[in-house]
Scaffold this motif. Structure first.
Motif, PDB file in Angstrom:
ATOM      1  N   ILE A  31       0.849  -1.212   0.000  1.00  0.00           N
ATOM      2  CA  ILE A  31       0.000   0.000   0.000  1.00  0.00           C
ATOM      3  C   ILE A  31       0.876   1.250   0.000  1.00  0.00           C
ATOM      4  CG2 ILE A  31      -1.694   1.307   1.365  1.00  0.00           C
ATOM      5  CD1 ILE A  31      -2.816  -1.410   2.267  1.00  0.00           C
ATOM      6  N   SER A  32       1.968   1.227   0.774  1.00  0.00           N
ATOM      7  CA  SER A  32       2.870   2.389   0.804  1.00  0.00           C
ATOM      8  C   SER A  32       3.465   2.628  -0.576  1.00  0.00           C
ATOM      9  CB  SER A  32       3.996   2.163   1.812  1.00  0.00           C
ATOM     10  OG  SER A  32       3.466   1.883   3.059  1.00  0.00           O
ATOM     11  N   ALA A  37       3.590   5.906  -5.522  1.00  0.00           N
ATOM     12  CA  ALA A  37       3.480   5.987  -6.993  1.00  0.00           C
ATOM     13  C   ALA A  37       2.354   6.951  -7.386  1.00  0.00           C
ATOM     14  CB  ALA A  37       3.225   4.601  -7.575  1.00  0.00           C
ATOM     15  N   LEU A  38       1.221   6.875  -6.674  1.00  0.00           N
ATOM     16  CA  LEU A  38       0.094   7.786  -6.948  1.00  0.00           C
ATOM     17  C   LEU A  38       0.493   9.237  -6.694  1.00  0.00           C
ATOM     18  CD1 LEU A  38      -2.958   5.854  -5.458  1.00  0.00           C
ATOM     19  CD2 LEU A  38      -2.554   6.428  -7.854  1.00  0.00           C
ATOM     20  N   PHE A  39       1.257   9.456  -5.628  1.00  0.00           N
ATOM     21  CA  PHE A  39       1.682  10.822  -5.305  1.00  0.00           C
ATOM     22  C   PHE A  39       2.569  11.372  -6.420  1.00  0.00           C
ATOM     23  CE2 PHE A  39       5.063  13.557  -3.663  1.00  0.00           C
ATOM     24  CZ  PHE A  39       4.294  14.636  -3.256  1.00  0.00           C
ATOM     25  N   VAL A  40       3.506  10.531  -6.910  1.00  0.00           N
ATOM     26  CA  VAL A  40       4.423  10.991  -7.968  1.00  0.00           C
ATOM     27  C   VAL A  40       3.623  11.352  -9.222  1.00  0.00           C
ATOM     28  CG1 VAL A  40       6.283  10.246  -9.533  1.00  0.00           C
ATOM     29  CG2 VAL A  40       6.421   9.733  -7.070  1.00  0.00           C
ATOM     30  N   LEU A  41       2.650  10.503  -9.578  1.00  0.00           N
ATOM     31  CA  LEU A  41       1.826  10.791 -10.769  1.00  0.00           C
ATOM     32  C   LEU A  41       1.042  12.086 -10.602  1.00  0.00           C
ATOM     33  CD1 LEU A  41       0.448   7.223 -11.592  1.00  0.00           C
ATOM     34  CD2 LEU A  41       2.024   8.603 -12.973  1.00  0.00           C
ATOM     35  N   PHE A  42       0.460  12.264  -9.417  1.00  0.00           N
ATOM     36  CA  PHE A  42      -0.329  13.474  -9.160  1.00  0.00           C
ATOM     37  C   PHE A  42       0.553  14.718  -9.216  1.00  0.00           C
ATOM     38  CE2 PHE A  42      -2.378  16.595  -6.356  1.00  0.00           C
ATOM     39  CZ  PHE A  42      -3.626  16.658  -6.955  1.00  0.00           C
ATOM     40  N   PHE A  43       1.793  14.588  -8.685  1.00  0.00           N
ATOM     41  CA  PHE A  43       2.711  15.735  -8.689  1.00  0.00           C
ATOM     42  C   PHE A  43       3.066  16.112 -10.121  1.00  0.00           C
ATOM     43  CE2 PHE A  43       7.001  17.564  -8.607  1.00  0.00           C
ATOM     44  CZ  PHE A  43       6.756  18.653  -7.776  1.00  0.00           C
TER      45      PHE A  43
END
Lengths: 281, 265
Positions: A31-32, A37-43
Motif C-alpha cells: 500500500i505504501s 506511486a500515486l503521489f508521484v503521478l499526481f505531482f
C-alpha cells in the motif's frame, strides 16, 4: 557462585534463542508503494496544470529587468500620504489582533477538551473556528468590503476573524497541553472549574499564549498589507494604484516601507518574546 | 495473603459508620468494562487522629483506591461514608463540600509552577471561597494572607513566600503542597506516595512533618507508600492491597519489615 553463573548463562541463552535483533528499517508495505506511486503521478500532473514554463520565464526576464530599472530610485514625492497609509495598515493590524485575541480566549476555553462544558459545545466552537481559519483572508476582506464598504474597517474585521481562526485553535491546544496535575489537585479540594481555568490553565498556557499572540500580530501586519489590494484600507490600496498607473518607482517606495514595517514588528515581537518568556524560565 | 491480616484488629468490620471518619464498604473498580477489576470488595474504616498507611506493589491500585475514596475516580460499586455522610450519590456542590474537608498531597506536588509559593498556598482556600479573591495572593484578603503565612510557617517555608514554585527543590515543593492542604483546615489528609520523588533525607523530613501534624494538630492521615519503614514508623495502622483485595488491615505494631515485604514479593 558457580550455580549463579550457570543460571545467568542459561538466561542469556534463552534470551538469544527467543529474540532476534530487529531489522534497521521496516520493509514498506505494498500500500505504501502504491500511495507513493500515486503521489508521484499526481505531482507530475500538477506541474503541468501549475503552468511551469522555463521558456516563459526566460522571455519574462527582460520585462523584469525593465520594471526593476524603473523602480530605482524609489519615488519620494508621495512619502507622507504613503507613511500615513502604512500607519493605518499597522493600526488595523494592531486593533484587529488585540480584539481577535480577546475574543479567542473564551472561544478557546469552550473548545479545549479539558475546559469545554460539553462535547457538543466543543464540536460547535471548533467547527466555527475551523471555518474562520479555512476561508482565506482575501475572501473575508471581499465579504466585509461588500458588507461595510471600502476602507480600514473592513480590513480590521478581516483581521479579527483571521486572528480568531488562528489564536482560538492554538490557545485551546496549549491549554490542553498544560500538566493536569495541579488542576486535579484543586478539583480534589472542591475548587470550581472557573477557578481551575484561572489558576492553573491560564498561567500554565501563558507562555504559549504570548508566543501565539506575537506570531498573530506579525501575521496580521503581513496580511493587512495585502488586504488593501481588494479595497480594505491601508497601504495595499496605494500599492494597487501605483502598479495600475505603472508608477513602479512609487511601488518600490511602498515595498520598502512595507519591508521596514514588517521587519520592525518582527524585531519587536522577537525581543518581547525573549524578554517575557526568558523571565519565566 | 490473608494470613497477614490480623482478625482481631480488622477495624472496619466491627465499628459503625457513625464513629469512623471514613468508612469504605464493598468498593470495586475496573477501568475497562467487564475486565478484571483493579480491586474489588474493599472494606476499611479510618478513625479520627489515626495515621493509616496503604501499601501494595506497583499496579495494585493504591492510588486509584485513594482517588475513589474522594470520587476523583468513580468506583464501579461500593459505598463511601465520610464523617457520617454517604458520598456515593453526591454530585456538584454537595460533593465539593465533602472534598473541602479532605487535604490531598500528591506524589508530584501538583503546584502551579509559574505562581508564587504564597499564591499556591492560598489556593487551598478555594475549598471555601471560590473566585478571584483566592486566585493570586495579591487579590486575597489580609486574614487569608496571614493564615497562608501561618501554614507556610508550620512547614518551615515562610521565608520563601514570594518565590516562584518552579524555583523550589522537590522537598520544598512537597512542603508547599502540604501547606496548601493545611490551608483547607482539613479533617483528614490524603497523601499519595508523598515521598516517592524525594531523596531519602527529604522524604524522612516530610514524614516527620506529617507525624508532627498528626500529633500536634490532631489531623488524620491516610497515606500511600512503598516505603515499608515509613509505614511501620509513622502509621498506627497499615492496609495492604494484593491480588485485587485488601488483604491486610492491621495495627502497625503487630507487623514487621519481613511480613510487609511479602506484599512486594
Amino acid at each position: 557462585m558457580d550455580k549463579l553463573n550457570n543460571e545467568f548463562t542459561k538466561d542469556a541463552d534463552m534470551t538469544k534463542a527467543t529474540f532476534e535483533t530487529p531489522l534497521r528499517f521496516e520493509r514498506p508495505s505494498i500500500i505504501s508503494h502504491v500511495l507513493f506511486a500515486l503521489f508521484v503521478l499526481f505531482f507530475l500532473w500538477s506541474t503541468a496544470n501549475a503552468g511551469l514554463s522555463i521558456s516563459e520565464l526566460l522571455s519574462g526576464f527582460p520585462n523584469m529587468a525593465t520594471i526593476a530599472g524603473e523602480m530605482v530610485p524609489p519615488a519620494t514625492d508621495r512619502v507622507w500620504p504613503m507613511a500615513n497609509a502604512i500607519l493605518v495598515t499597522f493600526q488595523m493590524a494592531l486593533v484587529g489582533t488585540v480584539i481577535g485575541i480577546a475574543v479567542s480566549i473564551p472561544i478557546a476555553i469552550l473548545s479545549a477538551r479539558n475546559t469545554s462544558p460539553h462535547p457538543i459545545v466543543r464540536h460547535i466552537t471548533r467547527s466555527v473556528v475551523s471555518f474562520f481559519r479555512t476561508v482565506p483572508d482575501l475572501a473575508w476582506a471581499l465579504f466585509f468590503v461588500a458588507s461595510v464598504g471600502l476602507g480600514p474597517f473592513a480590513g480590521t474585521l478581516t483581521i479579527i476573524v483571521d486572528t480568531i481562526g488562528f489564536c482560538a485553535r492554538f490557545f485551546a491546544e496549549s491549554m490542553e497541553e498544560v500538566d493536569p496535575g495541579p488542576s486535579e489537585a484543586l478539583a480534589s479540594i472542591g475548587a470550581s472549574p472557573m477557578d481551575r481555568i484561572a489558576v492553573v490553565l491560564m498561567p500554565g498556557a501563558m507562555p504559549s499564549f504570548i508566543n501565539i499572540s506575537l506570531f498573530s500580530l506579525e501575521k496580521a501586519v503581513r496580511s493587512s498589507v495585502v488586504l488593501g489590494l481588494v479595497g480594505a484600507g491601508g497601504i495595499g490600496a496605494e500599492l494597487a494604484v501605483s502598479m495600475e498607473m505603472f508608477r513602479y518607482d512609487q511601488a518600490a517606495m511602498i515595498v520598502l516601507m512595507i519591508f521596514i514595517l514588517v521587519f520592525a514588528v518582527e524585531q519587536f515581537s522577537s525581543s518581547t518574546r525573549n524578554r517575557l518568556l526568558g523571565q519565566s524560565k | 495473603m490473608s494470613n497477614y491480616a490480623d482478625p482481631s484488629s480488622l477495624a472496619s468490620a466491627s465499628v459503625s459508620a457513625a464513629s469512623s471518619l471514613l468508612q469504605v464498604s464493598g468498593l470495586s473498580k475496573s477501568f475497562d468494562n467487564n475486565s478484571t477489576p483493579i480491586f474489588s470488595d474493599v472494606n476499611f474504616s479510618i478513625f479520627a487522629s489515626q495515621s493509616v498507611a496503604l501499601i501494595g506493589s506497583n499496579g495494585a491500585g493504591k492510588s486509584t483506591l485513594l482517588r475513589c475514596c474522594l470520587r476523583l475516580i468513580e468506583p464501579d460499586s461500593g459505598s463511601i461514608v465520610f464523617d457520617g455522610e454517604a458520598i456515593d450519590k453526591k454530585s456538584g456542590r454537595s460533593l465539593s463540600k465533602v472534598r473541602n474537608k479532605v487535604g490531598f498531597v500528591f506524589q508530584k506536588h501538583c503546584l502551579v509552577p509559574r505562581l508564587s509559593v504564597l499564591s499556591n498556598v492560598i489556593h487551598g482556600n478555594l475549598a471555601y471561597c471560590q473566585g478571584p479573591r483566592n486566585w493570586l495572593h495579591g487579590f486575597a484578603r489580609q486574614e487569608v494572607r496571614e493564615r497562608a503565612m501561618d501554614c507556610l510557617a508550620q512547614v518551615g517555608l515562610a521565608h520563601l513566600a514570594t518565590k516562584r514554585c518552579d524555583q523550589l527543590s522537590g522537598g520544598q515543593s512537597q512542603r508547599v503542597a502540604i501547606a496548601r492542604a493545611l490551608m483547607q483546615q482539613p479533617t483528614i489528609l490524603f497523601a499519595d506516595e508523598p515521598t516517592a520523588s524525594l531523596d531519602p533525607q527529604s522524604g524522612q523530613e516530610i514524614m516527620e512533618l506529617f507525624e508532627r501534624l498528626v500529633k500536634d494538630n490532631g489531623l488524620t492521615l491516610f497515606f500511600v507508600s512503598h516505603n515499608i519503614e515509613h509505614a511501620l514508623k509513622y502509621a498506627d495502622r497499615v492496609l495492604g492491597l494484593q491480588e485485587r483485595r485488601l488483604s491486610l488491615d492491621s495495627v502497625t505494631h503487630t507487623q514487621s519489615l519481613q511480613s510487609l515485604r511479602a506484599f512486594y514479593g
